[in-house]
Design a protein around this motif. Structure first.
Motif: not given
Lengths: 975, 222
Positions: A815-824
């Motif tokens: 599991v890795r964290p992802f940020g707002v830009e990846a979500q967008r």
């Protein structure tokens, strides 16, 4: 040569505390309590600064906080007023606005070009060709001005604070002291403020001829002992507003004071006599000379001439004589009289020349001072007759006392009606706003007893207006006796510069020219000539300018007004106004993880969110794309704690939601959730989110990050308007939230929760309340990023622990964290819109492809009526998906770039990104409905005007069947 | 069980405090100078009280409901009554209450359990950031951050803004000495803590741990 006197009674300097400082590179010393001006004058320095426009030498003038030509700067602080600012050990001062130092200022040559630079010359000289105006403007700004701001200085926080009182008394002279004591005795909490470093006003420098000093000592004892009086010295009230709000400025800070009543006892400002060379060092007010003697024990001049139109000049002459000066003469504009003051003067052997005025002063070499004056006779009104020459006197200074004007700026600011009294030759307050009182000299009172009585009256009146004590008995003292103000103390021969406004270097002829050009009202005259726009804000010039205007127009002064008074009455440093900067920001509970993990944080409204997690050696774009690919291929965790989170309950909760959202919720089952779109009354999309039903009358609703607070306020309003029994709670910050998304999400989460995550037990768009490692949690199965996903909500205090637990439990699944830009990017691949990015202030749901979420057959929802109208009309635009012809265009279009057909703008891009999953550039855009068929071609105008070809695609771009977000286990598939 | 943390845990950790357990919570014992911190409480000190367990209540006829639970229910809007030892119950609205446990966490837990069964009670998680500003010179910090006129404080809870953040203020004497609680949404906690701490330090005070609050500090000689 030192001009320091022997110790004076009540002097403000502490001779036990010497202070050394530098001015223009030379060392000087003074004492603690000295101002810059007094210390330099004591050291024999006469030229303290250069004038604004002509760079003429200037010295001490008023010593009342308004000496705009004795301003200094250090490396970090600019425009320090030398007549107020105390000297500090180690100060390194320069005069402002010089080129090459105050003594050898290279721009002193400007004084010779006066005839080519009359007021307003730049309006006429430099407006053509227009393109050159900026050049000349720059040159003028360099030549004329004040200090130079050092933009590289260290940032210094200036505190800004709040204070409160019942009665604010502004000015601590006799009237102010009496008012403060009277109001406090009546029971009011009083704040007594004075710009000087000591209380007492004129009592502190009038002590040699009457019982002022004893009276002051008694008043100060009482003020100090009074429980209800607070005092602030060295504090200027720079702004006053009708609701009792006052801006107090001290050396460090701006205090925002709220007073229930205000007493203005600000006294008066001396006014200058106007004669050629009335600006040079050595010409000063009588008050300045006396303050110099009594406050700072400095001899103002060796051989002064006193020019007076009242007995105050006599007082100054006696003080100067007592201090050791050789008073050459007292030149009185009045005819010779037999007043007690005149008799006293004669007893002292001082030469009194009555019925005269100064026709002109004779400048010393280099204009560095005065070497004499030429007198003329006056007419029966005391007006100078310069053609009737009289004595010539050798002297080194001219001390003036020709009148005062009330320090009424604050009174005017709050709407006091001031009228000119021809009898008193001054403005007087005639109508005060409620809660505002005036006392003392500002009311035109001169005698000490009158001023004290007026202060008592005002103090009692202010207190009783607030319910403290009885209203004052009797009437206020009224101005009496002969006028103390000269009606027109101006000598205006053809040669020599005679200044009205020393701030702006304005002479009588400047006003005459302006009036001749049609700027013949006070407001126009001010704007053309800039009178009153300098650092002293016209305290010494506005009245004289008005007198010149009246004379030139042949009109009486009565009925005329000076220009509007606005805050601030005195220059205030921008740093004081800025103060300590309060810019609230919000952290999600998992903030510490993000920063430790190297997240690049971004603001989403006031929230700080991880934009992406930086990886050493990789670009921003690469990091974002890898995060997105990892979600598609494995599992990722994103912090969505910023989402708005509303809790609804009560018997009318369903009815409320039915009215708020366009969709239907009365048939939503407990344990299920549904996408909701909210519109305003005009049918414009304002928010969206997921409505989850936790119980028959219990809902948990998410809103957009930026919309949460506004939505909650609206909901409260609607609940009241509709009279529904609904319980609303904005739980946004009290619950943390994270979205675990990707094909391995179930594998990571299942071991931690006490419910089954199997698709059959917990289907897509389901919601469950459970325990996650013992923590109460609400879990929603959502698919915003288009993969199997669990949005996990837990109380904020546990959210960081839960986040860390998920990261730990998901280690095997990578599991890795992802940020707002990846979500967008991920949601764009799914064609999911973001409200306020893919919608704007006019977008209705049918344009944004949200028609499926609008149930027009419901009885009512907000915006329904408007949407019915929209439904009857053809759409003007539609949100569509597109891809660019090139997988990675050389110039990447960006959000809000325009779509062009011919020369027409036909649409705009709302979202665009390169999809590493699809290996092409995809986006959303508004286009006319006629252009929405798949494969329709269009061009986007990117940066630099480059046209990027693109074509319409169906959305979702990724997993159009939605299989991945509904993902079942192999076992379930098998079933 | 995952421990509950204060919303400003990362801000506190940055100052290398000594931590201690307080029931299930982890709190700052001290910031390394217990003696100075104890003295500061009398003069000017800032402490974090965020981890105290809280419960929000909205619903219908809540006052009667709470009274049936044996609680002293504040009758007036914004009034406060004690709840257990060192806890409080504040009336935030006609039908809204905030309960905070002092030392009796179990009392709150059992109340939560009992109220969860009541149809008319809507239980709300309250994770407020909560700070204590203590000492004779606390007014110097408020003067720079808050436009409320404390001379007109009527008692009970006051809603106002502190350093630009919507806050709930409550006078809360500490061992008989003046002190104020400042509560806000937990998301603003880190910002507000840092703003208040910076100003407190500027004014000559300091951040203190729980040990300093627990002590009965002798009156200042000044």
């Amino acid at each position: 040569m030192s001009r320091r006197l022997a110790p004076q009674p009540g002097e403000w300097i502490d001779r036990n505390r010497p202070v050394t400082f530098r001015f223009e590179g030379r060392p000087y010393s003074g004492f603690a309590g000295d101002t810059i001006t007094s210390a330099l004058w004591a050291a024999g320095v006469r030229v303290l600064g250069r004038s604004f426009k002509y760079h003429r030498p200037r010295g001490l003038y008023g010593l009342d906080g308004s000496d705009s030509n004795a301003m200094f700067e250090t490396r970090d602080v600019v425009n320090i007023r030398g007549d107020r600012a105390p000297i500090e050990e180690g100060m390194d001062l320069r005069a402002v606005n010089t080129f090459g130092g105050v003594e050898r200022d290279r721009l002193r040559i400007m004084n010779r070009f006066g005839r080519f630079t009359p007021v307003g010359f730049y309006y006429k000289a430099f407006h053509r060709p227009r393109s050159l105006f900026p050049f000349f403007e720059n040159q003028i700004r360099r030549v004329a001005g004040l200090g130079t701001v050092n933009s590289g200085k260290a940032l210094r926080h200036t505190p800004k604070d709040y204070a409160f009182c019942d009665v604010l008394v502004i000015g601590a002279g006799p009237a102010g002291l009496a008012a403060a004591l009277a109001a406090a005795d009546a029971g009011a909490r009083v704040l007594l403020v004075d710009e000087s470093p000591r209380l007492g006003g004129s009592l502190t420098w009038h002590g040699n001829l009457d019982d002022s000093r004893d009276r002051l000592a008694d008043a100060l004892r009482r003020v100090e002992a009074h429980q209800r009086i607070q005092t602030r010295t060295a504090t200027c009230v720079a702004g006053l507003y009708a609701d009792g709000w006052a801006a107090l400025i001290d050396r460090l800070r701006l205090t925002k004071l709220r007073a229930r009543a205000v007493i203005v006892a600000t006294g008066v400002f001396e006014q200058p006599a106007v004669f050629p060379h009335n600006d040079l060092p050595g010409v000063m007010f009588a008050g300045a000379a006396q303050r110099l003697i009594h406050h700072y024990a400095v001899l103002p001049a060796e051989r002064p001439v006193i020019l007076t139109a009242n007995d105050e000049g006599y007082r100054a002459a006696l003080a100067l004589r007592k201090a050791g000066a050789e008073v050459v003469a007292v030149v009185d504009t009045r005819p010779e009289g037999d007043s007690p003051a005149a008799a006293l003067l004669k007893r002292e052997g001082i030469n009194l020349l009555a019925g005269r005025f100064i026709a002109r002063a004779r400048p010393a070499g280099g204009l560095a001072g005065i070497r004499g004056v030429e007198l003329c006779r006056v007419d029966e009104r005391g007006l100078p007759r310069i053609e009737q020459r009289a004595e010539q006197l050798a002297c080194d200074a001219v001390v003036m006392s020709v009148g005062w004007t009330p320090n009424d700026t604050l009174l005017r600011m709050v709407g006091t009606r001031m009228e000119y009294s021809a009898e008193r030759e001054q403005f007087l307050p005639v109508e005060l706003p409620g809660g505002v009182f005036a006392a003392g000299k500002v009311n035109g009172l001169v005698g000490l007893e009158d001023r004290w009585a007026d202060g008592l009256h005002a103090g009692q009146a202010a207190a009783s207006a607030l319910g403290f004590g009885a209203a004052p008995g009797g009437s206020r003292p009224a101005p009496a006796g002969p006028a103390i103000n000269h009606p027109y103390p101006v000598s205006d021969p053809d040669e020599g510069k005679n200044f009205v406004d020393l701030d702006e270097d304005l002479q009588v002829k400047d006003f005459r020219n302006a009036i001749q050009e049609g700027f013949n009202s006070p407001e126009l005259l001010k704007r053309y000539s800039t009178v009153g726009m300098g650092p002293s804000q016209g305290k010494h010039a506005n009245l004289m300018a008005l007198r010149v205007l009246a004379k030139e127009r042949g009109e009486p002064l009565a009925g005329k007004q000076i220009t509007t008074a606005r805050p601030f009455s005195t220059p205030v440093a921008l740093g004081h106004l800025a103060g300590r900067i309060f810019t609230p920001y919000r952290h999600t509970p998992a903030h510490a993880f993000h920063t430790e993990r190297g997240a690049r944080m971004m603001f989403a409204g006031t929230w700080l969110r991880p934009e992406y997690y930086e990886v050493v050696g990789k670009t921003r774009e690469a990091c974002i794309q890898e995060e997105a690919l990892h979600v598609r291929g494995s599992v990722g965790l994103i912090d969505v704690g910023t989402l708005g989170k509303m809790e609804l309950g009560g018997p009318d909760a369903v009815r409320f939601l039915e009215r708020i959202y366009t969709g239907r919720f009365d048939n939503l089952k407990v344990g299920a959730s549904r996408y909701g779109v909210a519109c305003d009354e005009s049918g414009v999309v304002i928010d969206d989110g997921v409505v989850a039903r936790l119980g028959p009358n219990r809902f948990y609703v998410s809103t957009t990050t930026s919309g949460a607070d506004a939505i909650y306020r609206e909901w409260q309003r609607w609940a009241l308007c509709w009279g529904l029994k609904v319980i609303l709670n904005n739980a946004t910050a009290h619950w943390g939230a994270m979205n675990l998304a990707g094909p391995r999400a179930r594998q990571v989460l299942q071991p931690l929760v006490d419910i089954s995550l199997a698709a059959a037990d917990f289907p897509y768009m389901g919601v469950r309340e459970c325990r996650l490692d013992g923590v109460p949690a609400r879990v929603l199965r959502v698919g915003f990023v288009g993969e199997l996903g669990y949005e996990i909500h837990v109380p904020a205090g546990h959210a960081l622990g839960v986040w860390n637990r998920l990261m730990e439990a998901g280690r095997a699944a990578d599991v890795r964290p992802f940020g707002v830009e990846a979500q967008r990017l991920l949601r764009l691949e799914k064609g999911h819109i973001i409200v306020s990015q893919d919608t704007d202030g006019l977008t209705q749901p049918f344009e944004a492809g949200l028609g499926w979420a609008v149930k027009m057959d419901k009885p009512f929802f907000i915006g329904q009526r408007s949407l019915k109208i929209h439904q009857r009309r053809p759409l003007k635009r539609t949100l569509v998906g597109f891809q660019t012809d090139e997988a990675r265009p050389r110039t990447m279009p960006r959000e809000n770039h325009l779509i062009i057909e011919g020369k027409e703008m036909i649409g705009r891009v709302t979202s665009i990104a390169y999809s590493p999953t699809l290996k092409r550039t995809i986006g959303l855009a508004y286009l006319p409905p006629s252009m929405t068929a798949p494969d329709t071609r269009f061009t986007i105008r990117a940066d630099g005007g480059e046209l990027v070809p693109a074509r319409i695609c169906r959305i979702p771009f990724y997993d159009p069947a939605g299989e991945r977000q509904r993902m079942t286990t192999p076992e379930e598939d098998a079933r | 069980m995952i421990a509950r943390t204060t919303p400003i845990a990362h801000m506190l950790a940055a100052r290398n405090p000594n931590w201690t357990a307080d029931g299930e919570r982890t709190v700052v014992r001290d910031f390394g100078d217990p003696g100075r911190e104890r003295a500061a409480v009398a003069d000017l000190a800032l402490a974090d009280l965020s981890t105290r367990p809280r419960l929000g209540l909205k619903g219908i006829n809540l006052a009667a409901l709470l009274a049936r639970q044996g609680l002293a229910v504040p009758g007036k809007l914004f009034a406060v009554e004690p709840f257990g030892q060192g806890g409080l119950i504040a009336r935030l609205g006609k039908e809204e209450f905030l309960l905070e446990a002092g030392s009796a966490e179990s009392l709150l837990a059992s109340l939560r359990e009992a109220l969860a069964r009541e149809a008319d009670a809507f239980l709300i998680e309250r994770e407020d950031a909560c700070f204590l500003l203590a000492g004779e010179r606390r007014g110097a910090v408020f003067a720079q951050t808050c436009g409320y006129n404390f001379a007109e404080y009527p008692g009970g809870v006051v809603f106002t803004r502190v350093a630009g953040v919507s806050c709930m203020l409550l006078e809360w004497p500490l061992n008989g000495r003046p002190a104020w609680r400042i509560g806000c949404a937990p998301s603003y906690g880190p910002y507000l803590w840092e703003a208040l701490r910076e100003i407190t330090v500027d004014c000559g005070g300091m951040a203190v741990g729980q040990d300093a609050l627990a002590l009965n500090v002798p009156p200042s000689s000044s």
